[in-house]
Design a protein around this motif. Structure first.
Motif, PDB file in Angstrom:
ATOM      1  N   TRP A 157       0.865  -0.995   0.120  1.00  0.00           N
ATOM      2  CA  TRP A 157       0.089  -0.026   0.149  1.00  0.00           C
ATOM      3  C   TRP A 157       0.815   1.155   0.189  1.00  0.00           C
ATOM      4  O   TRP A 157       0.526   2.374  -0.474  1.00  0.00           O
ATOM      5  CB  TRP A 157      -1.071   0.251   1.012  1.00  0.00           C
ATOM      6  N   GLU A 158       1.945   1.180   0.692  1.00  0.00           N
ATOM      7  CA  GLU A 158       2.944   2.396   0.510  1.00  0.00           C
ATOM      8  C   GLU A 158       3.191   2.718  -0.614  1.00  0.00           C
ATOM      9  O   GLU A 158       3.520   3.938  -0.979  1.00  0.00           O
ATOM     10  CB  GLU A 158       4.227   2.120   1.255  1.00  0.00           C
TER      11      GLU A 158
ATOM     12  N   LEU B  99      -5.364   0.202   9.196  1.00  0.00           N
ATOM     13  CA  LEU B  99      -6.230  -0.133   8.187  1.00  0.00           C
ATOM     14  C   LEU B  99      -5.541  -0.937   7.118  1.00  0.00           C
ATOM     15  O   LEU B  99      -5.920  -1.816   6.694  1.00  0.00           O
ATOM     16  CB  LEU B  99      -6.908   0.962   7.280  1.00  0.00           C
ATOM     17  N   PHE B 100      -4.335  -0.208   6.700  1.00  0.00           N
ATOM     18  CA  PHE B 100      -3.595  -0.992   5.662  1.00  0.00           C
ATOM     19  C   PHE B 100      -2.608  -2.233   6.229  1.00  0.00           C
ATOM     20  O   PHE B 100      -2.156  -2.952   5.417  1.00  0.00           O
ATOM     21  CB  PHE B 100      -2.603  -0.042   4.872  1.00  0.00           C
ATOM     22  N   ALA B 101      -2.875  -2.297   7.433  1.00  0.00           N
ATOM     23  CA  ALA B 101      -2.313  -3.622   8.011  1.00  0.00           C
ATOM     24  C   ALA B 101      -3.436  -4.614   8.261  1.00  0.00           C
ATOM     25  O   ALA B 101      -3.087  -5.952   8.498  1.00  0.00           O
ATOM     26  CB  ALA B 101      -1.672  -3.257   9.341  1.00  0.00           C
ATOM     27  N   CYS B 102      -4.465  -4.349   7.598  1.00  0.00           N
ATOM     28  CA  CYS B 102      -5.749  -5.312   7.731  1.00  0.00           C
ATOM     29  C   CYS B 102      -5.482  -6.170   6.525  1.00  0.00           C
ATOM     30  O   CYS B 102      -4.900  -6.030   5.512  1.00  0.00           O
ATOM     31  CB  CYS B 102      -6.984  -4.643   7.682  1.00  0.00           C
ATOM     32  N   GLU B 103      -6.082  -7.312   6.713  1.00  0.00           N
ATOM     33  CA  GLU B 103      -6.422  -8.490   5.707  1.00  0.00           C
ATOM     34  C   GLU B 103      -7.007  -7.727   4.591  1.00  0.00           C
ATOM     35  O   GLU B 103      -6.569  -7.894   3.131  1.00  0.00           O
ATOM     36  CB  GLU B 103      -7.077  -9.733   6.152  1.00  0.00           C
ATOM     37  N   ASN B 104      -7.886  -7.093   4.815  1.00  0.00           N
ATOM     38  CA  ASN B 104      -8.793  -6.491   3.732  1.00  0.00           C
ATOM     39  C   ASN B 104      -9.158  -5.150   4.095  1.00  0.00           C
ATOM     40  O   ASN B 104     -10.206  -4.756   4.460  1.00  0.00           O
ATOM     41  CB  ASN B 104      -9.903  -7.507   3.561  1.00  0.00           C
ATOM     42  N   PRO B 105      -8.276  -4.112   3.689  1.00  0.00           N
ATOM     43  CA  PRO B 105      -8.693  -2.792   4.027  1.00  0.00           C
ATOM     44  C   PRO B 105      -9.623  -2.193   2.798  1.00  0.00           C
ATOM     45  O   PRO B 105     -10.167  -1.082   3.317  1.00  0.00           O
ATOM     46  CB  PRO B 105      -7.113  -2.174   3.715  1.00  0.00           C
ATOM     47  N   ASN B 106     -10.156  -2.931   1.935  1.00  0.00           N
ATOM     48  CA  ASN B 106     -10.806  -2.395   0.959  1.00  0.00           C
ATOM     49  C   ASN B 106     -12.356  -2.389   1.483  1.00  0.00           C
ATOM     50  O   ASN B 106     -13.113  -1.425   1.016  1.00  0.00           O
ATOM     51  CB  ASN B 106     -10.697  -2.981  -0.302  1.00  0.00           C
ATOM     52  N   HIS B 107     -12.861  -3.209   2.153  1.00  0.00           N
ATOM     53  CA  HIS B 107     -14.305  -3.555   2.296  1.00  0.00           C
ATOM     54  C   HIS B 107     -14.478  -3.804   3.858  1.00  0.00           C
ATOM     55  O   HIS B 107     -13.704  -4.514   4.408  1.00  0.00           O
ATOM     56  CB  HIS B 107     -14.840  -4.620   1.413  1.00  0.00           C
ATOM     57  N   THR B 108     -15.646  -3.417   4.283  1.00  0.00           N
ATOM     58  CA  THR B 108     -16.023  -3.742   5.605  1.00  0.00           C
ATOM     59  C   THR B 108     -16.399  -5.253   5.541  1.00  0.00           C
ATOM     60  O   THR B 108     -16.532  -5.886   4.405  1.00  0.00           O
ATOM     61  CB  THR B 108     -17.252  -2.899   6.042  1.00  0.00           C
ATOM     62  N   ALA B 109     -16.493  -5.848   6.825  1.00  0.00           N
ATOM     63  CA  ALA B 109     -17.004  -7.089   6.611  1.00  0.00           C
ATOM     64  C   ALA B 109     -18.507  -7.376   6.074  1.00  0.00           C
ATOM     65  O   ALA B 109     -18.635  -8.580   5.329  1.00  0.00           O
ATOM     66  CB  ALA B 109     -17.239  -7.752   7.979  1.00  0.00           C
ATOM     67  N   SER B 110     -19.223  -6.472   5.990  1.00  0.00           N
ATOM     68  CA  SER B 110     -20.525  -6.597   5.419  1.00  0.00           C
ATOM     69  C   SER B 110     -20.417  -6.210   3.884  1.00  0.00           C
ATOM     70  O   SER B 110     -21.487  -6.074   3.296  1.00  0.00           O
ATOM     71  CB  SER B 110     -21.520  -5.831   6.145  1.00  0.00           C
ATOM     72  N   GLY B 111     -19.143  -5.864   3.462  1.00  0.00           N
ATOM     73  CA  GLY B 111     -19.082  -5.551   1.999  1.00  0.00           C
ATOM     74  C   GLY B 111     -19.326  -4.075   1.598  1.00  0.00           C
ATOM     75  O   GLY B 111     -19.201  -3.860   0.434  1.00  0.00           O
ATOM     76  N   ARG B 112     -19.072  -3.048   2.533  1.00  0.00           N
ATOM     77  CA  ARG B 112     -19.039  -1.940   2.188  1.00  0.00           C
ATOM     78  C   ARG B 112     -17.509  -1.134   2.056  1.00  0.00           C
ATOM     79  O   ARG B 112     -16.865  -1.622   2.673  1.00  0.00           O
ATOM     80  CB  ARG B 112     -19.682  -0.874   3.295  1.00  0.00           C
ATOM     81  N   PRO B 113     -17.422  -0.591   0.728  1.00  0.00           N
ATOM     82  CA  PRO B 113     -16.262   0.023   0.539  1.00  0.00           C
ATOM     83  C   PRO B 113     -15.689   1.016   1.469  1.00  0.00           C
ATOM     84  O   PRO B 113     -16.609   1.805   1.941  1.00  0.00           O
ATOM     85  CB  PRO B 113     -16.436   0.768  -0.942  1.00  0.00           C
ATOM     86  N   ILE B 114     -14.618   0.923   1.670  1.00  0.00           N
ATOM     87  CA  ILE B 114     -13.928   1.899   2.795  1.00  0.00           C
ATOM     88  C   ILE B 114     -13.195   2.874   2.026  1.00  0.00           C
ATOM     89  O   ILE B 114     -13.213   4.085   2.547  1.00  0.00           O
ATOM     90  CB  ILE B 114     -13.135   1.127   3.777  1.00  0.00           C
ATOM     91  N   ILE B 115     -12.574   2.778   0.917  1.00  0.00           N
ATOM     92  CA  ILE B 115     -11.668   3.505   0.407  1.00  0.00           C
ATOM     93  C   ILE B 115     -12.001   4.059  -1.102  1.00  0.00           C
ATOM     94  O   ILE B 115     -12.773   3.105  -1.455  1.00  0.00           O
ATOM     95  CB  ILE B 115     -10.210   2.788   0.089  1.00  0.00           C
ATOM     96  N   HIS B 116     -11.933   5.308  -1.488  1.00  0.00           N
ATOM     97  CA  HIS B 116     -12.218   5.544  -2.804  1.00  0.00           C
ATOM     98  C   HIS B 116     -11.106   6.345  -3.118  1.00  0.00           C
ATOM     99  O   HIS B 116     -10.407   7.246  -2.307  1.00  0.00           O
ATOM    100  CB  HIS B 116     -13.374   6.753  -2.590  1.00  0.00           C
TER     101      HIS B 116
END
Ligand code: ADP
Ligand code: MG
Length: 614
Positions: free
Chosen positions: A390-391, A584-601
């Motif tokens: 991500w960096e 956030l970027f240390a997360c397995e999936n920083p792109n979406h919440t568990a319920s599938g909402r996008p976090i980043i744009h």
């Protein structure tokens, strides 16, 4: 060519119809209970085994049936409640379609025993998969007993589709609650796997509410009464300070039928305006009586919607009636100066009551931690996991250099020292918080917008999942343990998930009588809000139980993450924003919440440039 269309055999037609009416054990329970009520019973016993998979039995002391009626009752479109089309507009019973028993008998093994008061012997019928096996006289008492065994024995797809026993049993109890609430004149007993779960004495509406929801409802309820030409309203609303963050205690009945109506919910909610915070929902138990001809209940057998003829008028009357009651009980502001004053009392005085002056003895207390429960000191986050990748998104030092070299020849000397400074603070990229909701930061290809609430939800979700997996969670012990009294249904729910909650950092123990003691909460959760937190988790968990994707622990982790995460509207300083982005970027999936909402744009420089073209 031969003609190819043929009529479906009755048993197949019944099975198809059953798909509509009987979706799960709870649907059969609802239909059987409603039939017993329609038969003027005063005492109803519900016996369940294995959450209704192996047995659902309803025994009533109602009218009973003649031998012929007993046989007829299993035919499709066989009903004693409608005689002609006009009756359809004057429905006072719960059933009228004549489909329920036929549907149940199509997908289960059913044994019925029934007898009227005038008869000396009763009738016993056994019917399996729509096929009559036995009909014979039998000894029985006045009333009807219907035992539904092995539901969906002949529809494996349906059977496999059922959820866990806990979930199915909760659905059953939800149906029972809806019927029992609005029929306090009927006594109920519920057994599950031979254990008495619930016993409801006959009484009035208020007693029934208290029996079902818990003794603490006694002082919460404010009566509402109103009678006009088009609608009679009766029942109770809960005092504003007991409003809940989540929906779930809204019971609206029309002509003794449980309904859901966003429109009328809004009317009641409106009456509470200024009395409860915007994000809270009023609790209520209200009965409307209208002329049956003015409503259409004929929408769908399992739907709880109703169409009203005078919807707007009912909205206005309902709103005024609730408002008046709140005013009468001096809960709503009136022109009276004194009550106006008393009205500035905090909403949750319930909690304030138990606040004993405290000395906070938390040696590890760190104000920053409380501000933003992001401190995962010692939490096993693989820091460098995805972050390298991500960096790449962020401008590197040499990118900055290039820009500088190109643009700032004159300031060469100065910018070098400046640059060294930036190097020292390498981690702190430039962030900007927009409307206390989004974090905006520069990346190589343009800009990145992060939803702060969703980002924190993701971070916490993964953290909780890790704690569950590693059986390692931290718990913040309360100095003064708090007790919480729940409704019997919520007690069932909490007992189901208690172990998992404790694994997530709670320390909760049952105290008997629908009461629990909260001794500790996960770090980051607020002590004052811990009762609310628990109720919200129960509610979100209940709402999520139909999500197949997630297992129970994940669902709890989701609910907890949602509830204790940083919310929109919270102002964040630069360090906080940076630490949020790192985590956030240390997360397995920083792109979406568990319920599938996008976090980043991400908005690219190209896209931006396009916006400025002529
Ligand atoms: P509906 O309730 O729409 O009429 P059902 O299939 O549920 O259709 O029931 C068919 C009929 O069987 C009812 O109209 C009623 O006459 C009779 N019946 C069903 N259950 C009972 C009961 N518990 N006691 C007396 N009569 C019953
Ligand atoms: Mg019925």
């Amino acid at each position: 060519m031969n003609d190819i269309i043929q009529l479906l055999p009755e048993s197949v037609a019944n099975q198809i119809a059953a798909g509509e009416v009987i979706q799960r054990p709870a649907s059969a329970v609802k239909e059987l209970l409603e039939n017993s009520i329609d038969a003027d019973s005063t005492q109803i016993k519900l016996i369940i085994k294995d959450a209704g998979r192996t047995l659902i039995q309803v025994i009533d002391n109602g009218k009973g049936m003649s031998p012929t009626d007993a046989r007829m009752s299993f035919e499709r479109h066989a009903t004693s409640k409608l005689k002609n089309a006009e009756d359809l507009f004057n429905i006072r019973t719960k059933g009228f379609r004549g489909e329920a028993l036929a549907s149940i008998a199509a997908v289960a093994q059913v044994e019925m025993k029934t007898m009227r008061a005038v008869d000396e012997v009763g009738t016993k019928i056994i019917i399996e998969g729509s096929e009559l096996k036995t009909q014979e006289p039998c000894q029985t008492s006045k009333g009807t007993s219907i035992a539904v065994k092995n539901l969906f024995f002949n529809v494996p797809a349906r059977r496999n589709f059922l959820k866990s026993n806990q979930v199915e049993f909760r659905h059953i109890m939800d149906e029972l609650q809806r019927v029992a609430l609005v029929h306090p004149e009927v006594g109920f007993e519920v057994f599950h796997n031979d254990q008495l779960q619930l016993s409801l004495e006959r009484g009035n509406f208020k007693q029934r509410i208290v029996n079902l929801m818990g003794n603490n409802y006694n002082e919460r309820l404010v009566p509402v009464e109103e009678q006009t030409e088009i609608v009679k309203i009766s029942g109770f609303v809960c005092k504003p300070e007991f409003a809940k963050k989540t929906r779930g205690e809204q019971f609206l009945f029309v002509n003794h039928r449980f309904i859901k109506s966003n429109y009328l919910h809004h009317a009641i909610q409106h009456a509470f305006e200024d009395l409860i915070p915007n994000d809270s929902h009023a609790s209520y138990f209200l009965q409307l009586e209208v002329n049956p001809a003015s409503i259409d209940v004929n929408i769908h057998p399992t739907k709880t919607e109703v169409k009203f003829e005078d919807e707007k008028a009912i909205y206005a009357i309902l709103r005024t009636a609730v408002k008046q009651s709140l005013g009468k009980y001096q809960i709503a502001p009136t022109l009276d100066f004194e009550t106006e004053n008393s009205f500035t009392l905090p909403y949750n005085y319930e909690q304030n009551e138990v606040v004993i002056p405290k000395i906070k003895v938390n040696p590890n207390y760190n104000p920053f931690e409380r501000e933003l429960p992001l401190s995962f000191k010692g939490s096993p986050i693989p820091k460098d996991k995805n972050i390298k990748h991500w960096e790449k998104l962020f401008p590197t030092q040499s990118d900055f250099e290039n820009i500088r070299n190109a643009e700032q020849h004159e300031e060469e000397q100065l910018s070098i020292t400046h640059q060294q400074e930036t190097e020292a603070k390498q981690e702190s990229r430039i962030c900007f918080q927009l409307h206390r909701t989004y974090i905006i930061t520069q990346i190589k290809s343009g800009m990145m917008i992060i939803d702060q609430q969703l980002a924190h939800e993701r971070i916490l979700f993964e953290q909780f999942c890790r704690s569950l997996a590693l059986h390692k969670s931290t718990c913040q012990q309360l100095l003064f343990p708090q007790t919480i009294e729940l409704t019997p249904n919520d007690t069932l729910l909490l007992n189901d998930i208690l172990d998992d909650l404790n694994k997530l950092g709670f320390d909760i123990s049952p105290f008997g009588n629908n009461t629990f003691v909260i001794n500790g909460i996960p770090p980051g959760a607020s002590e004052q809000e811990c009762k609310n937190l628990l109720e919200e988790i129960l509610e979100s968990y209940r709402l999520n139980t139909d999500e197949l994707k997630f297992n129970r622990q994940q669902q709890l982790a989701m609910a907890l993450a949602k509830n204790i995460g940083t919310k929109r509207g919270k102002s964040l300083n630069n360090d906080e924003m940076n630490s949020l982005i790192d985590l956030l970027f240390a997360c397995e999936n920083p792109n979406h919440t568990a319920s599938g909402r996008p976090i980043i744009h991400i908005i690219s420089l190209e896209d931006l440039a396009k916006k400025f073209q002529r």
